[in-house]
Design a protein around this motif. Sequence first.
Motif, PDB file in Angstrom:
ATOM      1  N   GLU A   1      11.897  62.916  31.904  1.00 51.43           N
ATOM      2  CA  GLU A   1      13.400  63.377  31.677  1.00 51.43           C
ATOM      3  C   GLU A   1      13.584  62.748  30.089  1.00 51.43           C
ATOM      4  OE1 GLU A   1      14.811  62.103  36.187  1.00 51.43           O
ATOM      5  OE2 GLU A   1      14.732  60.464  34.417  1.00 51.43           O
ATOM      6  N   TRP A   2      12.770  61.771  29.703  1.00 49.59           N
ATOM      7  CA  TRP A   2      13.135  61.148  28.163  1.00 49.59           C
ATOM      8  C   TRP A   2      12.626  62.572  27.231  1.00 49.59           C
ATOM      9  CZ3 TRP A   2      15.486  58.332  25.088  1.00 49.59           C
ATOM     10  CH2 TRP A   2      15.120  58.078  23.557  1.00 49.59           C
ATOM     11  N   PHE A   3      11.443  63.143  27.476  1.00 50.07           N
ATOM     12  CA  PHE A   3      11.204  64.084  26.615  1.00 50.07           C
ATOM     13  C   PHE A   3      11.773  65.492  26.916  1.00 50.07           C
ATOM     14  CE2 PHE A   3       7.631  61.254  26.163  1.00 50.07           C
ATOM     15  CZ  PHE A   3       7.420  61.123  24.996  1.00 50.07           C
ATOM     16  N   ASP A   4      12.232  65.681  27.836  1.00 53.52           N
ATOM     17  CA  ASP A   4      12.767  67.031  28.402  1.00 53.52           C
ATOM     18  C   ASP A   4      14.290  67.321  27.798  1.00 53.52           C
ATOM     19  OD1 ASP A   4      10.555  67.800  29.612  1.00 53.52           O
ATOM     20  OD2 ASP A   4      10.970  67.616  31.841  1.00 53.52           O
ATOM     21  N   SER A   5      14.854  66.165  28.051  1.00 55.64           N
ATOM     22  CA  SER A   5      16.312  66.096  27.784  1.00 55.64           C
ATOM     23  C   SER A   5      17.212  64.855  27.292  1.00 55.64           C
ATOM     24  CB  SER A   5      17.086  66.688  29.183  1.00 55.64           C
ATOM     25  OG  SER A   5      17.227  65.817  29.905  1.00 55.64           O
ATOM     26  N   VAL A   6      16.659  63.729  27.646  1.00 55.51           N
ATOM     27  CA  VAL A   6      17.545  62.654  27.472  1.00 55.51           C
ATOM     28  C   VAL A   6      17.220  62.014  26.010  1.00 55.51           C
ATOM     29  CG1 VAL A   6      17.737  60.061  27.855  1.00 55.51           C
ATOM     30  CG2 VAL A   6      17.346  61.697  29.866  1.00 55.51           C
TER      31      VAL A   6
ATOM     32  N   THR B   1      31.814  51.148  20.066  1.00 52.92           N
ATOM     33  CA  THR B   1      31.299  51.308  18.612  1.00 52.92           C
ATOM     34  C   THR B   1      30.154  52.291  18.492  1.00 52.92           C
ATOM     35  OG1 THR B   1      29.827  49.813  18.083  1.00 52.92           O
ATOM     36  CG2 THR B   1      32.331  49.176  17.863  1.00 52.92           C
ATOM     37  N   GLY B   2      29.485  52.644  19.433  1.00 51.60           N
ATOM     38  CA  GLY B   2      28.114  53.388  19.528  1.00 51.60           C
ATOM     39  C   GLY B   2      27.083  52.461  19.349  1.00 51.60           C
ATOM     40  N   LEU B   3      27.143  51.403  18.876  1.00 46.42           N
ATOM     41  CA  LEU B   3      26.227  50.416  18.703  1.00 46.42           C
ATOM     42  C   LEU B   3      25.014  50.443  20.101  1.00 46.42           C
ATOM     43  CD1 LEU B   3      25.063  48.023  17.015  1.00 46.42           C
ATOM     44  CD2 LEU B   3      26.063  46.450  18.637  1.00 46.42           C
ATOM     45  N   ASN B   4      25.654  50.255  21.159  1.00 47.22           N
ATOM     46  CA  ASN B   4      24.772  50.498  22.472  1.00 47.22           C
ATOM     47  C   ASN B   4      23.757  51.555  22.297  1.00 47.22           C
ATOM     48  OD1 ASN B   4      23.904  49.342  24.931  1.00 47.22           O
ATOM     49  ND2 ASN B   4      24.939  51.195  25.702  1.00 47.22           N
ATOM     50  N   LYS B   5      24.405  52.693  21.987  1.00 48.88           N
ATOM     51  CA  LYS B   5      23.570  54.077  22.123  1.00 48.88           C
ATOM     52  C   LYS B   5      22.525  54.058  20.870  1.00 48.88           C
ATOM     53  CE  LYS B   5      26.621  57.268  24.252  1.00 48.88           C
ATOM     54  NZ  LYS B   5      27.701  56.320  24.793  1.00 48.88           N
ATOM     55  N   HIS B   6      22.621  53.434  19.957  1.00 44.86           N
ATOM     56  CA  HIS B   6      21.614  53.305  18.982  1.00 44.86           C
ATOM     57  C   HIS B   6      20.681  52.018  19.579  1.00 44.86           C
ATOM     58  CE1 HIS B   6      23.325  55.320  15.493  1.00 44.86           C
ATOM     59  NE2 HIS B   6      24.343  55.161  15.787  1.00 44.86           N
ATOM     60  N   CYS B   7      20.929  51.275  19.870  1.00 45.90           N
ATOM     61  CA  CYS B   7      19.894  50.174  20.503  1.00 45.90           C
ATOM     62  C   CYS B   7      19.146  50.996  21.802  1.00 45.90           C
ATOM     63  CB  CYS B   7      20.718  48.938  21.170  1.00 45.90           C
ATOM     64  SG  CYS B   7      21.499  47.923  19.893  1.00 45.90           S
TER      65      CYS B   7
ATOM     66  N   LEU C   1      14.401  52.716  24.301  1.00 39.44           N
ATOM     67  CA  LEU C   1      13.840  53.966  24.931  1.00 39.44           C
ATOM     68  C   LEU C   1      12.579  54.532  24.260  1.00 39.44           C
ATOM     69  CD1 LEU C   1      16.915  55.255  26.640  1.00 39.44           C
ATOM     70  CD2 LEU C   1      15.146  54.141  27.959  1.00 39.44           C
ATOM     71  N   GLN C   2      12.586  54.943  23.255  1.00 36.52           N
ATOM     72  CA  GLN C   2      11.917  55.503  22.375  1.00 36.52           C
ATOM     73  C   GLN C   2      10.512  54.606  22.220  1.00 36.52           C
ATOM     74  OE1 GLN C   2      12.494  55.957  17.883  1.00 36.52           O
ATOM     75  NE2 GLN C   2      11.949  58.214  18.266  1.00 36.52           N
ATOM     76  N   PHE C   3      10.666  53.327  22.044  1.00 37.76           N
ATOM     77  CA  PHE C   3       9.772  52.562  21.958  1.00 37.76           C
ATOM     78  C   PHE C   3       8.915  52.391  23.466  1.00 37.76           C
ATOM     79  CE2 PHE C   3       7.566  48.081  22.272  1.00 37.76           C
ATOM     80  CZ  PHE C   3       6.900  48.092  21.212  1.00 37.76           C
TER      81      PHE C   3
END
Length: 200
Positions: free
Chosen positions: A187-192, A114-120, A125-127
């Motif tokens: 990788e998080w800041f560059d693209s992910v 449903t897309g829920l996992n990507k939001h989680c 990851l941001q945190f």
Amino acid sequence: MSINSSFPQNIILEDDFVLLRPLQEFDVDNLLEIAINEPETWQYSLVPAHGKENLTKYIQHAVKSRENKTEFPFIVFDKKSGKYAGSTRFYDIQLPFKTLQLGYTWYGKDFRGTGLNKHCKFLLLQFAFETLGMERVEFRADNNNERSIAAMKSIGCQVEGVLRNHMPTFESEVRRDSIILSILRNEWFDSVKENLKSKL
């Protein structure tokens, strides 16, 4: 290595679609329907939570691990349906090394795809990278768990390798190969981050 005093103890992460809050013992009631009716959810789990007794033990252990400052488990609330969807957690938190693992993730069948996992994962990851200052977030899975591996790759995880005959499953005579994936800070800041945000 335990979480030290710099790790926040009442983390709540949310966006317009999902809310993650600390898992509590009373959450047995919030997740019981999944635990009773969807045993396939734990097909690849090292610590199965099917049925009320197993779910109660699972949550008690998770809460104790948070109290011992070794893990941080969340319950996942799906705002769209107004229902609790599952659970996830940070574990093997190594603040001196600026690394942690993200896993023990499971959702009821109505919330998969449903897309829920990507939001989680975006919120977690941001945190991890932007609040905790992690350098590396690691993910592990049973190498036969194709759905989980595909989900991790889709959020930007890089495969590092496979630990062969790595650990026993809850079927004690069966051992699993564990696939290792990760995302690094650059990788998080560059693209992910942006790629994942575009999929939300």
